[in-house]
Design a protein around this motif. Structure first.
Motif, mmCIF file in Angstrom:
data_model
loop_
_atom_site.group_PDB
_atom_site.id
_atom_site.type_symbol
_atom_site.label_atom_id
_atom_site.label_comp_id
_atom_site.label_asym_id
_atom_site.label_seq_id
_atom_site.Cartn_x
_atom_site.Cartn_y
_atom_site.Cartn_z
ATOM 1 N N TYR A 127 0.804 -1.270 -0.053
ATOM 2 C CA TYR A 127 0.092 -0.027 -0.035
ATOM 3 C C TYR A 127 0.909 1.300 0.046
ATOM 4 O O TYR A 127 0.706 2.190 -0.934
ATOM 5 C CB TYR A 127 -1.030 0.193 1.039
ATOM 6 C CG TYR A 127 -1.481 1.192 1.269
ATOM 7 C CD1 TYR A 127 -2.662 1.753 0.658
ATOM 8 C CD2 TYR A 127 -1.207 2.341 2.381
ATOM 9 C CE1 TYR A 127 -3.289 2.937 0.601
ATOM 10 C CE2 TYR A 127 -1.853 3.559 2.470
ATOM 11 C CZ TYR A 127 -2.764 3.664 1.709
ATOM 12 O OH TYR A 127 -3.267 5.261 1.704
ATOM 13 N N CYS A 130 2.733 1.893 -3.354
ATOM 14 C CA CYS A 130 1.605 2.265 -4.366
ATOM 15 C C CYS A 130 1.051 3.685 -4.222
ATOM 16 O O CYS A 130 1.159 4.309 -5.044
ATOM 17 C CB CYS A 130 0.662 1.356 -4.449
ATOM 18 S SG CYS A 130 0.775 -0.436 -4.984
ATOM 19 N N ARG A 131 0.801 3.864 -2.956
ATOM 20 C CA ARG A 131 0.293 5.359 -2.427
ATOM 21 C C ARG A 131 1.512 6.439 -3.032
ATOM 22 O O ARG A 131 1.159 7.569 -3.541
ATOM 23 C CB ARG A 131 0.329 5.571 -0.935
ATOM 24 C CG ARG A 131 -0.433 6.980 -0.491
ATOM 25 C CD ARG A 131 -0.529 6.812 0.761
ATOM 26 N NE ARG A 131 -0.867 8.220 1.495
ATOM 27 C CZ ARG A 131 -0.299 9.374 1.716
ATOM 28 N NH1 ARG A 131 1.016 9.098 1.318
ATOM 29 N NH2 ARG A 131 -0.878 10.301 2.025
ATOM 30 N N HIS A 142 -6.201 2.920 -7.181
ATOM 31 C CA HIS A 142 -6.486 1.541 -7.603
ATOM 32 C C HIS A 142 -5.984 1.071 -8.997
ATOM 33 O O HIS A 142 -5.566 -0.071 -9.264
ATOM 34 C CB HIS A 142 -8.055 1.477 -7.680
ATOM 35 C CG HIS A 142 -8.736 2.360 -8.850
ATOM 36 N ND1 HIS A 142 -8.736 2.019 -9.999
ATOM 37 C CD2 HIS A 142 -9.203 3.497 -8.672
ATOM 38 C CE1 HIS A 142 -9.220 2.804 -10.662
ATOM 39 N NE2 HIS A 142 -9.478 4.198 -10.096
ATOM 40 N N GLU A 143 -5.472 2.111 -9.859
ATOM 41 C CA GLU A 143 -4.881 1.902 -11.128
ATOM 42 C C GLU A 143 -3.452 1.579 -10.728
ATOM 43 O O GLU A 143 -2.800 0.724 -11.475
ATOM 44 C CB GLU A 143 -5.016 3.036 -11.747
ATOM 45 C CG GLU A 143 -4.230 3.127 -13.221
ATOM 46 C CD GLU A 143 -5.229 2.031 -14.178
ATOM 47 O OE1 GLU A 143 -4.391 1.661 -15.299
ATOM 48 O OE2 GLU A 143 -6.210 1.798 -13.881
ATOM 49 N N SER A 145 -2.118 0.331 -8.097
ATOM 50 C CA SER A 145 -2.321 -1.184 -7.564
ATOM 51 C C SER A 145 -2.332 -2.121 -8.802
ATOM 52 O O SER A 145 -1.640 -3.322 -8.602
ATOM 53 C CB SER A 145 -3.227 -1.168 -6.564
ATOM 54 O OG SER A 145 -3.158 -0.834 -5.446
ATOM 55 N N ARG A 146 -3.202 -1.904 -9.640
ATOM 56 C CA ARG A 146 -3.551 -2.935 -10.697
ATOM 57 C C ARG A 146 -2.259 -3.145 -11.517
ATOM 58 O O ARG A 146 -1.816 -4.021 -11.955
ATOM 59 C CB ARG A 146 -4.452 -2.430 -11.540
ATOM 60 C CG ARG A 146 -4.924 -3.481 -12.746
ATOM 61 C CD ARG A 146 -5.836 -2.759 -13.667
ATOM 62 N NE ARG A 146 -5.358 -1.799 -14.431
ATOM 63 C CZ ARG A 146 -4.409 -1.881 -15.237
ATOM 64 N NH1 ARG A 146 -3.878 -3.053 -15.583
ATOM 65 N NH2 ARG A 146 -3.843 -0.738 -15.848
#
Length: 162
Positions: A127, A130-131, A142-143, A145-146
């Motif tokens: 997390y 990604c943040r 969310h993009e 993370s994907r």
């Protein structure tokens, strides 16, 4: 393939402590959950529960491996409204896990890998990483993370064959 062969059963003296908590401010209960976890009790889960009497309460389950029984019991008694604690020894089955770090199209990325035997069961992007990437690239979290999950799977496919 047997579950124990692929994951291993931990016999590390793990004890499960459980108590019912009612008549307690939820904000204070959240602090208890944090204090217990931070003291490396092994983890603490607090969830809503129906008690013997009317007002709904909470059930707290804490596992302890590193703390003595008296230490964790003292925290639970001092920090909650409970009058008693149930305890029992437990064993746990743990998946193999690792954290990989790799160069993604967005920059350096990290993902947690869960394995069962040689099979990859789950890939979970970290997390915080990604943040940071989402903020740097002005992309929705969310993009990012994907993208990180997809590229982590590709990275693993290439490196697990070698």
């Amino acid at each position: 393939m047997d579950w124990e062969e692929t994951t291993g059963v931990s016999d590390d003296g793990l004890v499960l402590l459980e108590t019912n908590i009612d008549d307690m401010n939820p904000q204070i209960l959240r602090l208890f959950d944090g204090k217990t976890f931070c003291r490396k009790s092994g983890g603490c889960l607090v969830h809503p529960d129906s008690n013997e009497k009317e007002p709904p309460g909470n059930n707290a389950q804490c596992s302890r491996a590193g703390l003595s029984g008296n230490q964790i019991n003292r925290i639970i008694m001092r920090e909650t409204s409970t009058l008693g604690i149930r305890s029992r020894p437990v064993s746990r089955h743990m998946a193999q896990r690792e954290i990989i770090e790799f160069d993604s199209s967005l920059g350096r990325a990290k993902a947690k890998i869960k394995r069962f035997g040689k099979d990859i069961i789950a890939v979970s992007p970290e997390y915080d990483n990604c943040r940071r990437l989402a903020l740097e690239h002005n992309l929705p979290l969310h993009e990012v993370s994907r993208i990180v999950e997809s590229e982590a799977r590709r990275y693993l496919a290439e490196h697990d064959r070698q």
